[in-house]
Design a protein around this motif. Structure first.
Motif, PDB file in Angstrom:
ATOM      1  N   THR A 124       0.832  -1.205   0.000  1.00  0.00           N
ATOM      2  CA  THR A 124       0.000   0.000   0.000  1.00  0.00           C
ATOM      3  C   THR A 124       0.863   1.251   0.000  1.00  0.00           C
ATOM      4  OG1 THR A 124      -1.740  -1.191   1.152  1.00  0.00           O
ATOM      5  CG2 THR A 124      -1.883   1.200   1.180  1.00  0.00           C
ATOM      6  N   LEU A 125       1.968   1.223   0.709  1.00  0.00           N
ATOM      7  CA  LEU A 125       2.907   2.351   0.699  1.00  0.00           C
ATOM      8  C   LEU A 125       3.400   2.602  -0.729  1.00  0.00           C
ATOM      9  CD1 LEU A 125       5.640   3.141   3.212  1.00  0.00           C
ATOM     10  CD2 LEU A 125       6.273   3.002   0.837  1.00  0.00           C
ATOM     11  N   LEU A 126       3.822   1.543  -1.416  1.00  0.00           N
ATOM     12  CA  LEU A 126       4.314   1.693  -2.793  1.00  0.00           C
ATOM     13  C   LEU A 126       3.211   2.163  -3.738  1.00  0.00           C
ATOM     14  CD1 LEU A 126       6.517  -1.516  -3.012  1.00  0.00           C
ATOM     15  CD2 LEU A 126       7.310   0.853  -2.764  1.00  0.00           C
ATOM     16  N   MET A 127       2.007   1.592  -3.585  1.00  0.00           N
ATOM     17  CA  MET A 127       0.906   1.987  -4.452  1.00  0.00           C
ATOM     18  C   MET A 127       0.496   3.434  -4.209  1.00  0.00           C
ATOM     19  SD  MET A 127      -2.773   2.344  -4.817  1.00  0.00           S
ATOM     20  CE  MET A 127      -3.231   1.914  -3.195  1.00  0.00           C
ATOM     21  N   ALA A 128       0.425   3.836  -2.945  1.00  0.00           N
ATOM     22  CA  ALA A 128       0.046   5.220  -2.635  1.00  0.00           C
ATOM     23  C   ALA A 128       1.072   6.197  -3.203  1.00  0.00           C
ATOM     24  CB  ALA A 128      -0.093   5.403  -1.129  1.00  0.00           C
ATOM     25  N   ALA A 129       2.347   5.890  -3.060  1.00  0.00           N
ATOM     26  CA  ALA A 129       3.391   6.762  -3.612  1.00  0.00           C
ATOM     27  C   ALA A 129       3.284   6.840  -5.136  1.00  0.00           C
ATOM     28  CB  ALA A 129       4.773   6.267  -3.194  1.00  0.00           C
ATOM     29  N   ALA A 130       3.035   5.704  -5.784  1.00  0.00           N
ATOM     30  CA  ALA A 130       2.911   5.703  -7.249  1.00  0.00           C
ATOM     31  C   ALA A 130       1.695   6.500  -7.704  1.00  0.00           C
ATOM     32  CB  ALA A 130       2.818   4.261  -7.756  1.00  0.00           C
ATOM     33  N   VAL A 131       0.583   6.359  -7.020  1.00  0.00           N
ATOM     34  CA  VAL A 131      -0.634   7.083  -7.412  1.00  0.00           C
ATOM     35  C   VAL A 131      -0.467   8.582  -7.169  1.00  0.00           C
ATOM     36  CG1 VAL A 131      -3.080   7.428  -6.844  1.00  0.00           C
ATOM     37  CG2 VAL A 131      -2.182   5.129  -7.151  1.00  0.00           C
ATOM     38  N   ILE A 132       0.123   8.956  -6.046  1.00  0.00           N
ATOM     39  CA  ILE A 132       0.342  10.383  -5.768  1.00  0.00           C
ATOM     40  C   ILE A 132       1.254  10.986  -6.828  1.00  0.00           C
ATOM     41  CG2 ILE A 132       1.367  12.013  -4.128  1.00  0.00           C
ATOM     42  CD1 ILE A 132       0.412  10.083  -1.899  1.00  0.00           C
ATOM     43  N   TRP A 133       2.317  10.280  -7.178  1.00  0.00           N
ATOM     44  CA  TRP A 133       3.242  10.754  -8.219  1.00  0.00           C
ATOM     45  C   TRP A 133       2.515  10.843  -9.554  1.00  0.00           C
ATOM     46  CZ3 TRP A 133       8.223  12.472  -8.100  1.00  0.00           C
ATOM     47  CH2 TRP A 133       8.870  12.602  -9.315  1.00  0.00           C
TER      48      TRP A 133
END
Length: 192
Positions: A124-133
């Motif tokens: 979820t950390l990786l997905m949230a960072a990717a979506v925010i970017w």
């Protein structure tokens, strides 16, 4: 119907073609699930799925997928009728919007594949960072706190308050860190 009568917010021909294809695919999928529901339920271990004389576990899923197939058929017919009257030119921005949608689907698919191996927290950390970017925020001081805090807060709420387990990482080092964070937060907020 002339181009003067066409509303300015009319969908582009590319989007209408995509809408027609998706409606047809959903209709065929729902019809197939309605047709093969007895076999799917019987393969799941419910032997009564083949009985046609009484109300069985097949009835409601089959009814739901039959209704869904009918609704998709009506939607397909409506989209096809609407598509006959649209004669506007292709919009070059439409391809970019379509590509952005496909990229978002790839991010979500990658997340669903990673969650079983990395666990809820890290994936979820990786997905949230990717979506925010992906959404255009490029400041690391915004991305990092949101991407780190979101899985911690959600995991705390689900596991400690609602008592609903979220996937744990297959890698013990990651799982130990997540468990330590949850124990710390439980002690801090719940006194446990």
């Amino acid at each position: 119907m002339s181009a003067d009568n066409e509303p300015t917010n009319a969908p582009s021909p590319m989007m209408l073609r995509l809408e027609i294809c998706l409606a047809a695919a959903l209709m065929l999928l729902a019809a197939g699930l309605a047709l093969f529901m007895p076999y799917l339920i019987a393969s799941g271990g419910i032997s009564a799925a083949q009985d046609f004389l009484r109300l069985t576990p097949v009835f409601f899923p089959r009814l739901a997928f039959t209704v869904l197939a009918a609704l998709c058929a009506f939607y397909l017919l409506n989209a096809w009728r609407e598509g006959r009257y649209v004669r506007s030119a292709e919009n070059p921005d439409e391809v970019v919007r379509f590509q952005r949608g496909v990229l978002m689907i790839v991010i979500v698919a990658a997340y669903s594949l990673l969650v079983s191996a990395l666990g809820y927290g890290l994936s979820t950390l990786l997905m949230a960072a990717a979506v925010i970017w992906y959404l255009g925020i490029r400041q690391i001081w915004i991305i990092a706190p949101v991407a780190v805090l979101m899985p911690i807060v959600v995991r705390f709420i689900f596991e400690r308050l609602l008592l609903i387990s979220l996937p744990r990482s297959d890698y013990e080092a990651i799982a130990v860190v997540e468990d330590a964070i949850m124990k710390f937060l439980s002690g801090l907020f719940l006194g446990k």
